[in-house]
Every structure is written in C-alpha cells, then in structure tokens.
Design a protein around this motif. Structure first.
Motif, PDB file in Angstrom:
ATOM      1  N   ALA A 300      36.258   1.006  32.093  1.00  0.00           N
ATOM      2  CA  ALA A 300      36.102   1.744  32.745  1.00  0.00           C
ATOM      3  C   ALA A 300      34.683   1.435  34.419  1.00  0.00           C
ATOM      4  CB  ALA A 300      35.682   2.785  31.881  1.00  0.00           C
ATOM      5  N   ALA A 301      34.659   2.125  35.419  1.00  0.00           N
ATOM      6  CA  ALA A 301      33.711   1.719  35.836  1.00  0.00           C
ATOM      7  C   ALA A 301      32.178   2.092  35.105  1.00  0.00           C
ATOM      8  CB  ALA A 301      34.002   3.190  36.893  1.00  0.00           C
ATOM      9  N   GLY A 302      30.891   2.054  36.362  1.00  0.00           N
ATOM     10  CA  GLY A 302      30.155   2.188  35.472  1.00  0.00           C
ATOM     11  C   GLY A 302      29.991   0.772  34.041  1.00  0.00           C
ATOM     12  N   GLN A 303      30.535  -0.212  34.118  1.00  0.00           N
ATOM     13  CA  GLN A 303      30.450  -1.087  32.548  1.00  0.00           C
ATOM     14  C   GLN A 303      29.618  -2.309  33.045  1.00  0.00           C
ATOM     15  OE1 GLN A 303      32.162  -0.548  29.456  1.00  0.00           O
ATOM     16  NE2 GLN A 303      31.711   1.127  30.469  1.00  0.00           N
ATOM     17  N   VAL A 304      28.874  -2.751  32.586  1.00  0.00           N
ATOM     18  CA  VAL A 304      28.263  -4.589  32.813  1.00  0.00           C
ATOM     19  C   VAL A 304      28.826  -5.532  32.516  1.00  0.00           C
ATOM     20  CG1 VAL A 304      26.193  -5.220  31.742  1.00  0.00           C
ATOM     21  CG2 VAL A 304      26.193  -3.334  32.373  1.00  0.00           C
ATOM     22  N   LEU A 305      29.034  -6.319  33.259  1.00  0.00           N
ATOM     23  CA  LEU A 305      29.715  -7.146  33.498  1.00  0.00           C
ATOM     24  C   LEU A 305      28.840  -9.088  33.243  1.00  0.00           C
ATOM     25  CD1 LEU A 305      32.925  -6.719  36.308  1.00  0.00           C
ATOM     26  CD2 LEU A 305      32.669  -6.459  33.198  1.00  0.00           C
ATOM     27  N   LEU A 306      29.124  -9.090  31.807  1.00  0.00           N
ATOM     28  CA  LEU A 306      28.049 -10.949  31.751  1.00  0.00           C
ATOM     29  C   LEU A 306      29.150 -11.398  32.222  1.00  0.00           C
ATOM     30  CD1 LEU A 306      27.310  -9.516  27.845  1.00  0.00           C
ATOM     31  CD2 LEU A 306      25.279 -10.080  30.161  1.00  0.00           C
ATOM     32  N   VAL A 307      28.623 -12.527  32.928  1.00  0.00           N
ATOM     33  CA  VAL A 307      29.568 -13.621  34.031  1.00  0.00           C
ATOM     34  C   VAL A 307      29.137 -14.954  33.719  1.00  0.00           C
ATOM     35  CG1 VAL A 307      30.819 -13.959  36.519  1.00  0.00           C
ATOM     36  CG2 VAL A 307      29.828 -11.916  35.540  1.00  0.00           C
ATOM     37  N   TRP A 308      29.836 -15.229  33.208  1.00  0.00           N
ATOM     38  CA  TRP A 308      29.016 -17.043  32.687  1.00  0.00           C
ATOM     39  C   TRP A 308      29.700 -17.860  33.158  1.00  0.00           C
ATOM     40  CZ3 TRP A 308      26.013 -17.504  28.351  1.00  0.00           C
ATOM     41  CH2 TRP A 308      25.809 -16.036  27.650  1.00  0.00           C
ATOM     42  N   ILE A 309      29.409 -18.561  33.866  1.00  0.00           N
ATOM     43  CA  ILE A 309      29.472 -19.225  35.229  1.00  0.00           C
ATOM     44  C   ILE A 309      29.514 -21.324  34.997  1.00  0.00           C
ATOM     45  CG2 ILE A 309      28.535 -21.175  37.200  1.00  0.00           C
ATOM     46  CD1 ILE A 309      27.405 -18.135  37.651  1.00  0.00           C
ATOM     47  N   ALA A 310      29.055 -20.889  33.587  1.00  0.00           N
ATOM     48  CA  ALA A 310      28.336 -22.047  32.613  1.00  0.00           C
ATOM     49  C   ALA A 310      30.447 -22.306  32.122  1.00  0.00           C
ATOM     50  CB  ALA A 310      27.468 -22.165  31.871  1.00  0.00           C
ATOM     51  N   SER A 311      31.052 -21.688  32.169  1.00  0.00           N
ATOM     52  CA  SER A 311      32.359 -21.370  31.089  1.00  0.00           C
ATOM     53  C   SER A 311      33.531 -21.959  31.807  1.00  0.00           C
ATOM     54  CB  SER A 311      32.581 -20.332  30.524  1.00  0.00           C
ATOM     55  OG  SER A 311      33.475 -20.579  29.615  1.00  0.00           O
ATOM     56  N   ALA A 312      33.188 -21.251  33.017  1.00  0.00           N
ATOM     57  CA  ALA A 312      34.261 -21.043  33.552  1.00  0.00           C
ATOM     58  C   ALA A 312      33.872 -22.434  34.375  1.00  0.00           C
ATOM     59  CB  ALA A 312      34.114 -20.348  35.153  1.00  0.00           C
ATOM     60  N   ASP A 313      33.024 -23.087  34.620  1.00  0.00           N
ATOM     61  CA  ASP A 313      33.213 -24.231  35.087  1.00  0.00           C
ATOM     62  C   ASP A 313      33.573 -25.534  34.154  1.00  0.00           C
ATOM     63  OD1 ASP A 313      32.541 -23.963  37.507  1.00  0.00           O
ATOM     64  OD2 ASP A 313      30.136 -24.075  36.896  1.00  0.00           O
ATOM     65  N   ARG A 314      34.472 -25.172  33.339  1.00  0.00           N
ATOM     66  CA  ARG A 314      34.608 -26.086  32.179  1.00  0.00           C
ATOM     67  C   ARG A 314      36.404 -25.331  31.391  1.00  0.00           C
ATOM     68  NH1 ARG A 314      31.375 -29.658  28.967  1.00  0.00           N
ATOM     69  NH2 ARG A 314      29.492 -29.983  29.609  1.00  0.00           N
ATOM     70  N   ASP A 315      36.624 -25.341  32.948  1.00  0.00           N
ATOM     71  CA  ASP A 315      37.835 -24.270  32.022  1.00  0.00           C
ATOM     72  C   ASP A 315      38.583 -25.366  32.848  1.00  0.00           C
ATOM     73  OD1 ASP A 315      40.181 -22.835  32.418  1.00  0.00           O
ATOM     74  OD2 ASP A 315      39.696 -21.058  32.779  1.00  0.00           O
TER      75      ASP A 315
END
Length: 396
Positions: A300-315
């Motif tokens: 939905a609109a107005g939701q907080v997203l916790l964006v894990w850069i450290a995880s993305a970089d080990r994908d």
C-alpha cells in the motif's frame, strides 16, 4: 595471515540471516518495526532507482516520533526531486571531482604521518591508528574545521549511526537520548561556525556552500547544517569502515593479499569487491508514495521499506559465487554507494582515501600481515557494518 572464523561468528551472523531471507522470504512485513524488509538484489536496486514510487522524504512515511531525529533529516539524503536535484546541484558546485583530485597529495601526507607513528612497532590497531583518524582529518580539513574538534566529531557521528538493535524499550530510549544530545551539540557547533564563515569566508567547503546557488537560490540555514552533518557522518563513518573492512577481507583471504602485493593495479577493483562483500552501509529506508507491487507482493501507499543493501550485494542471482571474495570480479554492479539519484556524492573521495590507505600499508608494512585470533567487536548499528577494533601485526 589466517582465517579467524571462531571469533567472528557475531560479525558473520547477519549474512547467514540475509541468505536465509533471500531464499525463503525475500520480502516480509515486520509487525514490530511496522515495515517491509527487502532482501534481493533486483528488488533493492529497483527501490533505490525509482524515486517517484519510493520516496526518501521521511516526513511522508515515518511515524511522527521518528521524523527529524537528526539534522540528516534536512539533508539531501532525505529529499525527493525537485528539491533534491536543486540541492545536489548546489552541493556539486562546492564538492567537485577536481576538488577531490587536488586532495590526493594531502591524503598521502596524512596517511604517511599516521603510519610513521606505528611502523617501527610491528603492530597497530587498524581502526584506531588509521581508519578513524584519516577520514576524519580529511573531512575536517575539507570543511575548515580546527584539528582540536576532531574527537568531538568522531563522538557525534558515532552517536548518530548508533542503535537499531535494542531489545528493550529502556535501551531504545537511552539510544534516542544519546542521539538527541549529539544532535544538539552538532547543530549548535555548525550553526556557530557557519555564522563565522558568513562574516569571514575562507577557502574551504563551508564557505563554498554558503556562496553556492542555483536559480538564484542558496541553501537555508537548516539545509546547510543538515548537509554539514551528512558530510561529517558519511565522510568519516563509512570510509573508516571501508578501510577496516578491507583489512578484514584480506585477513580472511590471504591469496587476495598475495595478488595485490604482486599486482598493485588490482587495488581499485579489490576495493569495489570489499564494498560488495562487506558493504559499509547495510540498510537504508524508503517509503511508498503510491500502491505498488514488489516481486509478487502488493504494498500500500505510505509503507516503510527497510532496504537491505548488504543482502542485495550477496545475491547469487546477480553475483556468481556471491559468498566468495574475488578481487577481479567483473562485472561488479554492487550497491555499496547506492544507486540512482542518491548515489553517494562522496564516493570519489572515499575510493581515493581507501586506495591511498591500502597502497601505503602495502608499501610500508612488509611481509605477511596477521590479525591475532581475538574477538572483534562489531559496531552496534542497524545501518552500518564494521568492527570497533582490528589489531594487526606484521614482520618487521
């Protein structure tokens, strides 16, 4: 050098969690934090790149008690276009690649001065003796801040990135109190020094920021303080961790150390792999401006997203053999400096400092290096990754 895995389990634990989440729940809603955790490279890169759907302006998605917690809330980092674009243009005038390139000789001198004090000893603490003082001295000189305030700088910036892992309400409250005190001190300090520069401009970044304008518009006092704090925290905290994490990686991978000793031209690529493998920034936040879908998940609109850069970089989907440290990795589209309009303005300076630090250590600390098998204390922060201590010995 040898691998010291036994005392590093606490340090590695987040990476096991990221892998587990990518495999089982690449997106999940956290009722305690009232936000969506995002773990996969494709999703993280998309959120960082699409500023229209995923806002950086925390006033649009954070609960009121968490808004404007620090002056960074008034900085570029927490803005959307068009204001972000205007501000970035102003700051770019004062923070040009030429200005950074001109600092190379000075960074080399500072690095040599720090190593002069420890070379004869045959041992050092990489964090205390080099990774903390180098970037804080560089950023203080760049901003025109007197040397005697650097200890305060370090204390303030540590406080502003602390927290996130508290398990009790009391601990969370104590952290917020520490952040508030640091915020008050830092705001008072920069407000005063900016007044001094208004009255008597000097040849430094603060004076340049006061003069810079776009479309006849200059930074407001609040925006100036916000940018100073952003520069202070981003300019020393992340570079400290990049230097420390580099030595950590080389200790864990002695073969990479041998490659670098034999071929120095591999140093810049090795630093990019450190930024991927042990990203100094673990996490950033965004908020949805509209209803959207990430992967198969409706948000939905107005939701907080916790964006894990450290995880993305080990994908593994983006990086073959993602859990291996490969200094000649190509391509290496890591997200260590972000992506899109918020790509780190200070990336050229961080890369330059880390390159000079590593090359000078290779020049001046002979033979094999060894991190003693002692417990390493991870930084207690939800947003940054690094260690508080990193003892190192070498053959004299």
């Amino acid at each position: 050098m040898m691998q010291n895995n036994s005392n590093r389990e606490e340090l590695y634990a987040p990476y096991n969690w990221y892998r587990q989440m990518r495999e089982t729940q690449p997106m999940y809603f956290d009722p305690q934090m009232q936000g969506w955790h995002i773990f996969s490279y494709g999703d993280v890169a998309r959120v960082l790149s699409d500023h229209a759907t995923f806002s950086s302006d925390e006033s649009t998605f954070l609960p009121p008690e968490y808004r404007n917690a620090t002056p960074i809330s008034s900085s570029l980092l927490r803005m959307d276009p068009p204001r972000h674009r205007k501000l970035r243009n102003i700051v770019s005038q004062a923070f040009t690649p030429r200005m950074v390139a001109q600092m190379e000789a000075r960074i080399q001198t500072i690095t040599n001065g720090l190593l002069d004090q420890i070379v004869a000893k045959g041992e050092m603490d990489v964090i205390r003796d080099l990774a903390i003082p180098l970037p804080i001295t560089v950023i203080a000189e760049l901003m025109g801040i007197p040397a005697e305030r650097r200890a305060d700088f370090k204390q303030w910036s540590d406080a502003l990135v602390s927290g996130g892992g508290e398990t009790t309400a009391e601990a969370a409250q104590a952290t917020m109190q520490t952040i508030r005190q640091a915020t008050d001190s830092i705001t008072t300090y920069f407000t005063q020094i900016l007044e001094e520069r208004r009255a008597q401009p000097q040849n430094d970044l603060l004076s340049a920021l006061l003069q810079a304008e776009v479309d006849g518009e200059r930074l407001s006092s609040e925006e100036l303080v916000g940018f100073c704090v952003l520069l202070l925290v981003a300019g020393n905290e992340t570079t400290t961790n990049l230097i420390g994490n580099t030595i950590l990686c080389l200790d864990e991978h002695p073969e990479a150390m041998e490659q670098l000793r034999a071929k120095r031209e591999l140093v810049p690529g090795a630093l990019e792999e450190v930024l991927r493998y042990y990203s100094p920034i673990k996490l950033t936040i965004r908020g949805t401006t509209t209803e959207t879908t990430i992967g198969e998940q409706h948000i939905a609109a107005g939701q907080v997203l916790l964006v894990w850069i450290a995880s993305a970089d080990r994908d593994e989907a983006e990086f073959p053999h993602a859990d291996q440290f490969i200094i000649e990795r190509e391509p290496n589209r890591h997200l260590g400096f972000g992506r899109g309009i918020h790509f780190c303005l200070g990336a050229p300076l961080a890369r330059l400092e880390a390159r000079i630090a590593l090359n000078t250590m290779l020049d001046r600390l002979p033979g094999s290096w060894h991190v003693p098998d002692a417990p390493l204390s991870p930084i207690e922060s939800m947003s940054v990754f690094g260690v508080k201590n990193l003892p190192l010995t070498w053959q004299k």
